[in-house]
Motif scaffolding. Structure first.
Motif, PDB file in Angstrom:
ATOM      1  N   PHE A   1      62.635  57.969  39.627  1.00 59.26           N
ATOM      2  CA  PHE A   1      62.191  57.064  38.341  1.00 59.26           C
ATOM      3  C   PHE A   1      60.953  57.813  37.728  1.00 59.26           C
ATOM      4  O   PHE A   1      60.190  58.786  38.367  1.00 59.26           O
ATOM      5  CB  PHE A   1      61.728  55.570  38.988  1.00 59.26           C
ATOM      6  CG  PHE A   1      60.392  55.541  39.884  1.00 59.26           C
ATOM      7  CD1 PHE A   1      59.369  55.442  39.429  1.00 59.26           C
ATOM      8  CD2 PHE A   1      60.859  55.599  41.330  1.00 59.26           C
ATOM      9  CE1 PHE A   1      58.390  55.489  40.419  1.00 59.26           C
ATOM     10  CE2 PHE A   1      59.648  55.507  42.139  1.00 59.26           C
ATOM     11  CZ  PHE A   1      58.625  55.489  41.613  1.00 59.26           C
ATOM     12  N   GLU A   2      60.877  57.420  36.572  1.00 63.86           N
ATOM     13  CA  GLU A   2      59.613  58.052  35.733  1.00 63.86           C
ATOM     14  C   GLU A   2      58.724  56.870  35.272  1.00 63.86           C
ATOM     15  O   GLU A   2      58.843  55.721  35.694  1.00 63.86           O
ATOM     16  CB  GLU A   2      60.269  58.541  34.420  1.00 63.86           C
ATOM     17  CG  GLU A   2      61.206  59.470  34.602  1.00 63.86           C
ATOM     18  CD  GLU A   2      62.069  59.878  33.254  1.00 63.86           C
ATOM     19  OE1 GLU A   2      61.993  58.913  32.500  1.00 63.86           O
ATOM     20  OE2 GLU A   2      62.827  60.781  33.084  1.00 63.86           O
ATOM     21  N   SER A   3      57.277  57.467  35.429  1.00 65.21           N
ATOM     22  CA  SER A   3      56.309  56.664  35.322  1.00 65.21           C
ATOM     23  C   SER A   3      55.586  56.762  33.957  1.00 65.21           C
ATOM     24  O   SER A   3      54.947  57.808  33.880  1.00 65.21           O
ATOM     25  CB  SER A   3      55.367  56.918  36.689  1.00 65.21           C
ATOM     26  OG  SER A   3      54.233  56.076  36.502  1.00 65.21           O
ATOM     27  N   TYR A   4      55.614  56.051  33.186  1.00 63.20           N
ATOM     28  CA  TYR A   4      54.978  56.232  31.768  1.00 63.20           C
ATOM     29  C   TYR A   4      53.889  55.115  31.755  1.00 63.20           C
ATOM     30  O   TYR A   4      53.816  54.159  32.030  1.00 63.20           O
ATOM     31  CB  TYR A   4      55.837  55.880  30.725  1.00 63.20           C
ATOM     32  CG  TYR A   4      57.237  56.675  30.307  1.00 63.20           C
ATOM     33  CD1 TYR A   4      56.752  57.953  29.627  1.00 63.20           C
ATOM     34  CD2 TYR A   4      58.213  56.546  31.199  1.00 63.20           C
ATOM     35  CE1 TYR A   4      57.877  58.942  29.586  1.00 63.20           C
ATOM     36  CE2 TYR A   4      59.379  57.580  30.872  1.00 63.20           C
ATOM     37  CZ  TYR A   4      58.964  58.712  30.313  1.00 63.20           C
ATOM     38  OH  TYR A   4      60.044  59.573  29.896  1.00 63.20           O
ATOM     39  N   MET A   5      52.991  55.509  30.792  1.00 69.86           N
ATOM     40  CA  MET A   5      51.691  54.801  30.736  1.00 69.86           C
ATOM     41  C   MET A   5      52.118  53.619  29.400  1.00 69.86           C
ATOM     42  O   MET A   5      52.871  53.607  28.738  1.00 69.86           O
ATOM     43  CB  MET A   5      50.500  55.705  29.902  1.00 69.86           C
ATOM     44  CG  MET A   5      49.131  54.770  29.576  1.00 69.86           C
ATOM     45  SD  MET A   5      48.055  55.562  28.728  1.00 69.86           S
ATOM     46  CE  MET A   5      48.888  55.282  26.805  1.00 69.86           C
ATOM     47  N   ILE A   6      51.567  52.385  30.101  1.00 65.01           N
ATOM     48  CA  ILE A   6      51.815  51.326  29.163  1.00 65.01           C
ATOM     49  C   ILE A   6      50.911  51.309  27.993  1.00 65.01           C
ATOM     50  O   ILE A   6      49.601  51.479  28.098  1.00 65.01           O
ATOM     51  CB  ILE A   6      51.430  49.917  29.993  1.00 65.01           C
ATOM     52  CG1 ILE A   6      52.428  49.845  31.209  1.00 65.01           C
ATOM     53  CG2 ILE A   6      51.733  48.585  29.125  1.00 65.01           C
ATOM     54  CD1 ILE A   6      52.067  48.466  32.100  1.00 65.01           C
ATOM     55  N   PRO A   7      51.455  51.276  26.969  1.00 63.25           N
ATOM     56  CA  PRO A   7      50.761  51.141  25.628  1.00 63.25           C
ATOM     57  C   PRO A   7      49.480  50.113  25.572  1.00 63.25           C
ATOM     58  O   PRO A   7      49.833  48.913  26.134  1.00 63.25           O
ATOM     59  CB  PRO A   7      51.778  50.996  24.503  1.00 63.25           C
ATOM     60  CG  PRO A   7      52.780  51.423  25.085  1.00 63.25           C
ATOM     61  CD  PRO A   7      52.739  50.993  26.463  1.00 63.25           C
ATOM     62  N   GLU A   8      48.817  50.199  24.804  1.00 67.01           N
ATOM     63  CA  GLU A   8      47.553  49.236  24.712  1.00 67.01           C
ATOM     64  C   GLU A   8      47.917  47.978  24.221  1.00 67.01           C
ATOM     65  O   GLU A   8      47.533  46.802  24.648  1.00 67.01           O
ATOM     66  CB  GLU A   8      46.413  49.985  23.924  1.00 67.01           C
ATOM     67  CG  GLU A   8      45.057  49.048  24.177  1.00 67.01           C
ATOM     68  CD  GLU A   8      43.841  49.562  23.127  1.00 67.01           C
ATOM     69  OE1 GLU A   8      43.193  48.797  23.128  1.00 67.01           O
ATOM     70  OE2 GLU A   8      44.009  50.604  22.769  1.00 67.01           O
ATOM     71  N   GLU A   9      48.891  48.018  23.282  1.00 73.24           N
ATOM     72  CA  GLU A   9      49.219  46.913  22.680  1.00 73.24           C
ATOM     73  C   GLU A   9      50.078  45.957  23.805  1.00 73.24           C
ATOM     74  O   GLU A   9      50.390  44.643  23.228  1.00 73.24           O
ATOM     75  CB  GLU A   9      50.117  47.074  21.390  1.00 73.24           C
ATOM     76  CG  GLU A   9      51.320  47.975  21.370  1.00 73.24           C
ATOM     77  CD  GLU A   9      50.990  49.311  21.597  1.00 73.24           C
ATOM     78  OE1 GLU A   9      51.902  50.138  21.061  1.00 73.24           O
ATOM     79  OE2 GLU A   9      49.682  49.614  21.438  1.00 73.24           O
ATOM     80  N   ASP A  10      50.590  46.337  24.704  1.00 69.13           N
ATOM     81  CA  ASP A  10      51.671  45.787  25.774  1.00 69.13           C
ATOM     82  C   ASP A  10      50.893  45.277  26.964  1.00 69.13           C
ATOM     83  O   ASP A  10      51.402  44.900  27.814  1.00 69.13           O
ATOM     84  CB  ASP A  10      52.783  46.659  26.018  1.00 69.13           C
ATOM     85  CG  ASP A  10      53.671  47.091  25.039  1.00 69.13           C
ATOM     86  OD1 ASP A  10      53.635  46.223  24.030  1.00 69.13           O
ATOM     87  OD2 ASP A  10      54.225  48.101  24.922  1.00 69.13           O
ATOM     88  N   LEU A  11      49.497  45.749  26.977  1.00 68.77           N
ATOM     89  CA  LEU A  11      48.791  45.248  28.189  1.00 68.77           C
ATOM     90  C   LEU A  11      48.434  43.900  28.437  1.00 68.77           C
ATOM     91  O   LEU A  11      48.308  43.068  27.287  1.00 68.77           O
ATOM     92  CB  LEU A  11      47.482  46.014  28.239  1.00 68.77           C
ATOM     93  CG  LEU A  11      47.430  47.497  28.404  1.00 68.77           C
ATOM     94  CD1 LEU A  11      45.923  48.002  28.181  1.00 68.77           C
ATOM     95  CD2 LEU A  11      47.998  48.017  29.524  1.00 68.77           C
ATOM     96  N   THR A  12      48.626  43.279  29.335  1.00 67.91           N
ATOM     97  CA  THR A  12      48.095  41.854  29.837  1.00 67.91           C
ATOM     98  C   THR A  12      46.944  41.664  30.131  1.00 67.91           C
ATOM     99  O   THR A  12      46.110  42.723  30.580  1.00 67.91           O
ATOM    100  CB  THR A  12      49.166  41.197  30.863  1.00 67.91           C
ATOM    101  OG1 THR A  12      49.373  41.997  31.855  1.00 67.91           O
ATOM    102  CG2 THR A  12      50.863  41.404  30.208  1.00 67.91           C
ATOM    103  N   LEU A  13      46.459  40.481  30.414  1.00 63.23           N
ATOM    104  CA  LEU A  13      45.078  40.325  30.420  1.00 63.23           C
ATOM    105  C   LEU A  13      44.695  40.767  32.164  1.00 63.23           C
ATOM    106  O   LEU A  13      45.338  40.316  32.903  1.00 63.23           O
ATOM    107  CB  LEU A  13      44.797  38.858  30.368  1.00 63.23           C
ATOM    108  CG  LEU A  13      43.335  38.330  30.720  1.00 63.23           C
ATOM    109  CD1 LEU A  13      42.329  38.732  29.703  1.00 63.23           C
ATOM    110  CD2 LEU A  13      43.265  36.774  30.857  1.00 63.23           C
TER     111      LEU A  13
END
Length: 267
Positions: free
Chosen positions: A156-168
């Motif tokens: 699998f590949e591991s990508y950074m979660i964009p800032e606008e998709d982050l949860t609390l």
């Protein structure tokens, strides 16, 4: 006034109780204004921290001694107090002392340093082998020990979660969509390489930093002693998005790891 003081004492007592008897928290990611190490999760990182603390004793002792000699010299040998300079240019005893003493100090530092250095390179009968590949600009992982009916390994590949998709509660520039999952108290071998340019796979809490070089397979080992989520980042400047390929390692119990592998194989 007495009521206010009594309330403050109760709050202080509650805070102390929470600090000493509350659930232990670990700092497995960088914090604002952090100067010290992150909490160790592997024996290697514990050794690195202990070695640093031991070295600090020598560093402080040498710094204090040299500063004292410098200040004493400037004070007692100021030109106003010594209008006629000394003609002495050689002292056998003092030269022997300032040559032998640093040599002994370096030997005292070298012995534990080499012991830790060689222990970091030792691979102890790994139960799991994971191949880590650096890309511009993400990481991919391959668990070649496990295959499904079609003989396909867990990849699998591991990508950074964009800032606008982050949860609390999630960390900016550190969260990924697919973390690397490993079991605790298990010897894990990492085979690290790159597909394009130089990268570096580094996780401070695990005490690991290994270069990912195209065309070369570097290896390192992990033995995580506690469950948790550990954060790292690429530590080799690899292009414009170098700061946007974080590393997340999730250490879980062995039953949870087996369930995770089974789910991956069934996908």
């Amino acid at each position: 006034m007495r009521k206010k003081i009594f309330t403050m004492l109760l709050l202080g007592l509650a805070l102390l109780t929470q600090l000493f008897y509350g659930k232990q928290l670990f700092a497995d990611s960088a914090e604002d204004w952090q100067l010290s190490f992150q909490d160790p999760a592997t024996p290697i990182m514990e050794g690195i921290i202990n070695l640093h603390h031991d070295f600090m004793f020598f560093i402080c002792a040498i710094s204090i001694f040299v500063s004292w000699i410098l200040v004493r010299t400037l004070w007692h040998y100021h030109w106003k107090k010594n209008k006629y300079p000394s003609a002495m240019v050689h002292g056998t005893a003092i030269e022997i002392i300032w040559t032998v003493t640093p040599s002994i100090t370096l030997l005292a530092i070298a012995v534990p340093s080499f012991a830790l250095l060689y222990s970091m390179d030792e691979i102890i009968a790994p139960a799991i082998t994971i191949k880590t590949v650096g890309h511009q600009w993400y990481w991919s992982y391959e668990y070649s020990d496990y295959t499904n009916d079609a003989n396909d390994a867990v990849m699998f590949e591991s990508y950074m979660i964009p800032e606008e998709d982050l949860t609390l509660g999630q960390l900016r520039l550190l969260e990924v969509d697919n973390p690397m999952v490993i079991p605790v108290n298990t010897h894990v071998r990492l085979i690290i390489t790159a597909a394009d340019v130089l990268h570096s796979w580094a996780v401070p809490s695990l005490g690991i930093k290994c270069d990912a070089v195209p065309g070369r397979l570097n290896q390192s080992s992990l033995f995580v002693k506690r469950e948790g989520i550990f954060y790292g980042q690429c530590s080799e400047i690899c292009g414009v998005n170098h700061g946007f390929m974080p590393i997340v390692v999730e250490a879980v119990s062995l039953p949870n790891y087996i369930s995770w592998v089974a789910n991956k194989l069934s996908e």
